[in-house]
Design a protein around this motif. Structure first.
Motif, PDB file in Angstrom:
ATOM      1  N   TYR A  83       0.817  -1.209   0.000  1.00  0.00           N
ATOM      2  CA  TYR A  83       0.000   0.000   0.000  1.00  0.00           C
ATOM      3  C   TYR A  83       0.853   1.264   0.000  1.00  0.00           C
ATOM      4  O   TYR A  83       0.556   2.236  -0.715  1.00  0.00           O
ATOM      5  CB  TYR A  83      -0.947  -0.004   1.209  1.00  0.00           C
ATOM      6  N   THR A  86       2.416   1.599  -3.607  1.00  0.00           N
ATOM      7  CA  THR A  86       1.509   2.035  -4.668  1.00  0.00           C
ATOM      8  C   THR A  86       1.043   3.475  -4.443  1.00  0.00           C
ATOM      9  O   THR A  86       0.850   4.213  -5.410  1.00  0.00           O
ATOM     10  CB  THR A  86       0.292   1.107  -4.768  1.00  0.00           C
ATOM     11  N   SER A  87       0.878   3.872  -3.184  1.00  0.00           N
ATOM     12  CA  SER A  87       0.531   5.273  -2.917  1.00  0.00           C
ATOM     13  C   SER A  87       1.658   6.193  -3.355  1.00  0.00           C
ATOM     14  O   SER A  87       1.418   7.262  -3.935  1.00  0.00           O
ATOM     15  CB  SER A  87       0.233   5.470  -1.427  1.00  0.00           C
ATOM     16  N   ALA A  90       1.615   6.459  -7.083  1.00  0.00           N
ATOM     17  CA  ALA A  90       0.522   7.332  -7.508  1.00  0.00           C
ATOM     18  C   ALA A  90       0.901   8.801  -7.349  1.00  0.00           C
ATOM     19  O   ALA A  90       0.644   9.633  -8.235  1.00  0.00           O
ATOM     20  CB  ALA A  90      -0.742   7.017  -6.712  1.00  0.00           C
ATOM     21  N   HIS A 241      -2.550   6.021 -13.573  1.00  0.00           N
ATOM     22  CA  HIS A 241      -2.307   5.119 -12.444  1.00  0.00           C
ATOM     23  C   HIS A 241      -3.265   3.930 -12.475  1.00  0.00           C
ATOM     24  O   HIS A 241      -2.853   2.786 -12.248  1.00  0.00           O
ATOM     25  CB  HIS A 241      -2.465   5.866 -11.121  1.00  0.00           C
ATOM     26  N   MET A 246      -1.427   0.040 -12.412  1.00  0.00           N
ATOM     27  CA  MET A 246      -1.992  -1.087 -11.678  1.00  0.00           C
ATOM     28  C   MET A 246      -2.200  -2.329 -12.554  1.00  0.00           C
ATOM     29  O   MET A 246      -1.906  -3.450 -12.112  1.00  0.00           O
ATOM     30  CB  MET A 246      -3.301  -0.675 -10.989  1.00  0.00           C
ATOM     31  N   ASN A 311      -4.965   2.856   2.423  1.00  0.00           N
ATOM     32  CA  ASN A 311      -4.541   2.862   1.029  1.00  0.00           C
ATOM     33  C   ASN A 311      -5.409   3.806   0.219  1.00  0.00           C
ATOM     34  O   ASN A 311      -6.539   3.473  -0.124  1.00  0.00           O
ATOM     35  CB  ASN A 311      -4.611   1.453   0.428  1.00  0.00           C
ATOM     36  N   ASP A 313      -4.607   5.632  -2.960  1.00  0.00           N
ATOM     37  CA  ASP A 313      -3.782   6.021  -4.101  1.00  0.00           C
ATOM     38  C   ASP A 313      -4.317   7.274  -4.783  1.00  0.00           C
ATOM     39  O   ASP A 313      -3.578   8.227  -5.042  1.00  0.00           O
ATOM     40  CB  ASP A 313      -3.727   4.883  -5.121  1.00  0.00           C
ATOM     41  N   SER A 350      -2.498  10.826   3.437  1.00  0.00           N
ATOM     42  CA  SER A 350      -3.453   9.941   2.759  1.00  0.00           C
ATOM     43  C   SER A 350      -3.803   8.743   3.633  1.00  0.00           C
ATOM     44  O   SER A 350      -4.889   8.173   3.515  1.00  0.00           O
ATOM     45  CB  SER A 350      -2.887   9.457   1.421  1.00  0.00           C
ATOM     46  N   ARG A 392     -11.412   9.738  -7.824  1.00  0.00           N
ATOM     47  CA  ARG A 392     -10.297   9.242  -7.011  1.00  0.00           C
ATOM     48  C   ARG A 392     -10.750   8.157  -6.037  1.00  0.00           C
ATOM     49  O   ARG A 392      -9.955   7.295  -5.662  1.00  0.00           O
ATOM     50  CB  ARG A 392      -9.597  10.378  -6.284  1.00  0.00           C
ATOM     51  N   ASN A 396      -9.116   4.586  -5.515  1.00  0.00           N
ATOM     52  CA  ASN A 396      -8.789   4.025  -4.203  1.00  0.00           C
ATOM     53  C   ASN A 396      -9.281   2.584  -4.074  1.00  0.00           C
ATOM     54  O   ASN A 396      -8.544   1.687  -3.639  1.00  0.00           O
ATOM     55  CB  ASN A 396      -9.415   4.877  -3.089  1.00  0.00           C
ATOM     56  N   GLY A 399      -7.344   0.237  -6.270  1.00  0.00           N
ATOM     57  CA  GLY A 399      -6.040  -0.064  -5.680  1.00  0.00           C
ATOM     58  C   GLY A 399      -6.134  -1.096  -4.569  1.00  0.00           C
ATOM     59  O   GLY A 399      -5.274  -1.995  -4.465  1.00  0.00           O
TER      60      GLY A 399
END
Length: 429
Positions: A83, A86-87, A90, A241, A246, A311, A313, A350, A392, A396, A399
């Motif tokens: 997590y 990947t964040s 992003a 992203h 992904m 998480n 992203d 985040s 978004r 999320n 992700g």
């Protein structure tokens, strides 16, 4: 009327009201422009009011509820690493796109005049003047503040986030009545803060009306162009992203079909887009991941609830782009050090953003404060926030689901994404 419809209507009415008035216009002897400013300022102050309690209790509550002790070993470590990674990816995608497009600069000039920021530009420049590589040591100091209450009063959220992570982790290991009572207390505070935040968000249409009316009154409708570029910039970064980064992870790490997983997750993604809430989508996300993507309940029940908390992203990407857009509009030449601060703060905040609509507005005020920009500048992005919030949130949830697939495959699960397409097409979901 749904909230996003209310906000859209408030945006239109605010634009019409602003276009119909000037800075000297009065109603019943009272000037209208200060009234617009007051409405917008009250909304901004309400958001700032819940910054500290919302983010700290969200993180602590998330750490308490990550799962049973036997889930906190190998799977837990891999989940957190995935997590965070990947964040970060992003955020970097957003950073590259916003620096390439530069939506805050129109015809080679900062959009501050078009957006009505001219009166605060000098103050913003003074607050960030002289910052350089030496500020990195100050960032490290903020990670461990000597006085948490002073850090909270000064909105230095980095230290509060680190403390909340430690507090939540060790609180979940505290046994007996004291630990249970404290966990229930923290969870109760978190639920109350969520309700307060939701009440504030309910007043977002009024805040949008005041902020848009004041901006249009001062500048006319010239603010449309930079906001359109900002909107396109965010959408492009989110799309890169979601539909490039992904899927590549699914293809090369999980060795499965990204298209099949996208089909499996369509009901959850549509729900996430329409509700703009990861929390509201969580039950359907678990249903899709387990029944349609073939991930075991053991993995899904741990990875997805944790992902709904930590998480984000799409949110992290949006926070980064929004902060840099505002800085560009102010005419600030952001150094690599300052952009690093934005990346780090977006990553940390985040984690603490509650999975409810528009909560990221709170986190953006934190980032603006860290880099020395006025929190009131968040009014620039409220016009487009609701639709971007829906986009978004879908990123999320996507992700989280990709994380469940990859982690299930890393645990040796072979049934992941093996269900025939014809069965998915016949699924009532």
């Amino acid at each position: 009327m749904k909230l996003h419809h209310q906000i859209f209507l408030a945006m239109v009415l605010g634009g019409l009201a602003g276009a119909a008035t000037s800075e000297s216009t009065r109603l019943l002897g009272l000037p209208l422009l200060p009234a617009y400013d007051l409405i917008g300022e009250l909304f901004i102050n309400a958001l700032k009011m819940v910054v500290v309690p919302l983010i700290t209790t969200a993180i602590i509550s998330g750490m308490i509820n990550v799962g049973e002790d036997d889930n906190l070993g190998r799977l837990g470590a891999k989940t957190v690493v995935f997590y965070l990674a990947t964040s970060l990816i992003a955020i970097l995608v957003g950073l590259v796109v916003v620096n390439l497009i530069v939506p805050g600069v129109i015809d080679g000039e900062p959009a501050k005049d078009l957006l009505g920021l001219a009166k605060e530009t000098d103050q913003a420049l003074q607050s960030i003047e002289g910052r350089g590589a030496a500020d990195f040591t100050e960032i490290l100091r903020q990670l461990l503040p000597p006085n948490l209450f002073q850090a909270a009063a000064e909105t230095q959220m980095l230290g509060l986030i680190v403390f909340s992570l430690f507090f939540g982790y060790f609180l979940r290991t505290l046994r007996g009545a004291p630990g249970e009572h404290l966990r229930q207390t923290v969870e109760g505070i978190y639920q109350v803060v969520l309700r307060i935040t939701m009440v504030i968000i309910r007043f977002a249409p009024l805040g949008v009306f005041g902020l848009i009316a004041a901006t249009v009154t001062r500048t006319g409708l010239d603010a449309v162009e930079p906001l359109a570029l900002f909107f396109i910039t965010v959408l492009l970064a989110l799309a890169l992203h979601m539909f490039v980064v992904m899927p590549l992870l699914i293809r090369f790490l999980a060795k499965r079909s990204p298209w099949r997983h996208l089909q499996a997750m369509t009901p959850a993604l549509l729900t996430a887009f329409s509700s703009a809430s990861s929390a509201a989508t969580l039950p359907l996300s678990m249903e899709c991941v387990e029944k349609r993507s073939g991930v075991s309940n053991r993995t899904a029940s741990f990875v997805l609830p944790l992902g709904a908390t930590v998480n984000m992203d799409g949110t992290a990407l949006y926070e980064c782009v929004a902060a840099i857009f505002i800085a560009q509009a102010y005419g600030l030449d952001l150094s690599l050090t300052t952009q690093f601060v934005i990346v780090l703060t977006a990553l940390l905040t985040s984690i603490g953003v509650a999975s409810i609509p528009a909560a990221s507005l709170v986190a953006i005020t934190v980032i603006l404060g860290v880099i020395g920009l006025p929190a009131e500048a968040i009014g620039l992005i409220l016009v487009t926030d609701r639709l971007l919030d829906m986009c978004r949130t879908a990123v999320n949830v996507w992700g989280d689901s990709v994380g469940a697939v990859l982690l299930a495959r890393s645990e040796g699960e072979e049934d992941v994404l093996r269900r025939p397409m014809r069965e998915l097409d016949a699924d009532p979901l």
